[in-house]
Design an enzyme around this catalytic site. Structure first.
Site, PDB file in Angstrom:
ATOM      1  N   ASN A   9       2.970  -0.832   1.607  1.00 28.66           N
ATOM      2  CA  ASN A   9       1.673  -0.189   1.781  1.00 28.66           C
ATOM      3  C   ASN A   9       1.149  -0.500   3.191  1.00 28.66           C
ATOM      4  O   ASN A   9       0.708  -1.612   3.474  1.00 28.66           O
ATOM      5  CB  ASN A   9       0.703  -0.689   0.704  1.00 28.66           C
ATOM      6  CG  ASN A   9      -0.629   0.016   0.743  1.00 28.66           C
ATOM      7  OD1 ASN A   9      -1.143   0.350   1.804  1.00 28.66           O
ATOM      8  ND2 ASN A   9      -1.199   0.216  -0.428  1.00 28.66           N
ATOM      9  N   ASP A  68      -0.541  -8.582  -5.507  1.00 33.73           N
ATOM     10  CA  ASP A  68      -0.749  -7.495  -6.452  1.00 33.73           C
ATOM     11  C   ASP A  68      -2.244  -7.453  -6.712  1.00 33.73           C
ATOM     12  O   ASP A  68      -2.899  -8.497  -6.775  1.00 33.73           O
ATOM     13  CB  ASP A  68       0.031  -7.685  -7.744  1.00 33.73           C
ATOM     14  CG  ASP A  68       0.141  -6.384  -8.544  1.00 33.73           C
ATOM     15  OD1 ASP A  68      -0.038  -5.294  -7.948  1.00 33.73           O
ATOM     16  OD2 ASP A  68       0.415  -6.448  -9.758  1.00 33.73           O
ATOM     17  N   PHE A 148      -8.729   2.929   1.081  1.00 34.61           N
ATOM     18  CA  PHE A 148      -7.654   3.557   0.311  1.00 34.61           C
ATOM     19  C   PHE A 148      -7.803   3.197  -1.156  1.00 34.61           C
ATOM     20  O   PHE A 148      -8.673   2.410  -1.532  1.00 34.61           O
ATOM     21  CB  PHE A 148      -6.282   3.137   0.851  1.00 34.61           C
ATOM     22  CG  PHE A 148      -6.034   1.645   0.811  1.00 34.61           C
ATOM     23  CD1 PHE A 148      -5.322   1.073  -0.227  1.00 34.61           C
ATOM     24  CD2 PHE A 148      -6.514   0.819   1.818  1.00 34.61           C
ATOM     25  CE1 PHE A 148      -5.098  -0.288  -0.275  1.00 34.61           C
ATOM     26  CE2 PHE A 148      -6.285  -0.557   1.783  1.00 34.61           C
ATOM     27  CZ  PHE A 148      -5.575  -1.110   0.725  1.00 34.61           C
ATOM     28  N   GLY A 149      -6.965   3.783  -1.979  1.00 37.65           N
ATOM     29  CA  GLY A 149      -6.999   3.486  -3.408  1.00 37.65           C
ATOM     30  C   GLY A 149      -8.330   3.882  -4.038  1.00 37.65           C
ATOM     31  O   GLY A 149      -8.830   4.982  -3.828  1.00 37.65           O
ATOM     32  N   ARG A 177      -9.118  -8.713  -1.642  1.00 34.53           N
ATOM     33  CA  ARG A 177      -7.967  -9.030  -0.799  1.00 34.53           C
ATOM     34  C   ARG A 177      -8.404  -9.913   0.360  1.00 34.53           C
ATOM     35  O   ARG A 177      -7.723 -10.856   0.734  1.00 34.53           O
ATOM     36  CB  ARG A 177      -7.284  -7.756  -0.290  1.00 34.53           C
ATOM     37  CG  ARG A 177      -5.972  -8.051   0.446  1.00 34.53           C
ATOM     38  CD  ARG A 177      -5.176  -6.798   0.776  1.00 34.53           C
ATOM     39  NE  ARG A 177      -4.773  -6.109  -0.434  1.00 34.53           N
ATOM     40  CZ  ARG A 177      -5.336  -4.987  -0.900  1.00 34.53           C
ATOM     41  NH1 ARG A 177      -6.306  -4.404  -0.251  1.00 34.53           N
ATOM     42  NH2 ARG A 177      -4.914  -4.443  -2.019  1.00 34.53           N
TER      43      ARG A 177
END
Length: 191
Positions: A9, A68, A148-149, A177
């Site tokens: 990614n 993850d 994103f996401g 994150r």
């Protein structure tokens, strides 16, 4: 120090690169000629992060870390969680994932959610785990065009806007994150 970030990614790679000190040379999977996709077959975020980190260390011999991330929505009993990237099925699509989530929350008043990131670091034959959590809520519609996401529909606690309206620097200070990577960076500085 050279470290491989076990991800394909590019958005994640860029986000993390901006947070690491210049003393750490971050290598991508492409940099080490790893073209395989490691299947995320574990049922926890930590398990998937460990799976990916162990694969790179075992097959390529590098110190590395993998992450993850899951979006856990209270009204959906923690879903999509570990299945966040493939919530709407294959092929993976952030747009379809967001739409499915908004559809499932359509008649729900509880929109509380949290993003959780687990990082597994394999360093000098030892393994370390780090976690970051960002609480917030799912908005009723998309806001912004950055990130994103699920970023366009996630509003962190104490903010009136989604992650997608924030600069990378703003988001990295408060995001799941960002928190997990900061723990990783602090650990590496003292290692």
């Amino acid at each position: 120090m050279k470290l491989v970030f076990a991800t394909n990614n590019l958005n994640k790679l860029k986000e993390v690169q901006e947070m690491l000190p210049s003393s750490i040379e971050l290598l991508s999977l492409k940099d080490i000629n790893c073209n395989e996709e490691v299947d995320e077959t574990e049922n926890t975020l930590q398990g998937n992060a460990k799976l990916k980190a162990d694969y790179i260390t075992k097959n390529y011999g590098y110190n590395c870390f993998a992450d993850d991330t899951g979006l856990e929505v209270e009204a959906l009993d923690g879903k999509p969680g570990v299945y966040s990237a493939r919530f709407a099925g294959e092929p993976r699509s952030a747009e379809r994932n967001m739409q499915k989530l908004l559809d499932e929350l359509k008649n729900k008043s509880n929109r509380n959610a949290q993003f959780r990131t687990a990082i597994c670091l394999n360093l000098d034959d030892k393994q370390f785990l780090f976690e970051g959590i960002c609480t917030g809520e799912i908005s009723h519609s998309k806001q912004g065009d950055k990130g994103f996401g699920y970023d366009p529909i996630f509003k962190p606690t104490n903010y009136n806007e989604s992650f997608s309206t924030m600069s990378a620097a703003e988001k990295n200070k408060i995001s799941h994150r960002g928190i997990a990577v900061q723990k990783l960076v602090d650990f590496l500085k003292n290692y």
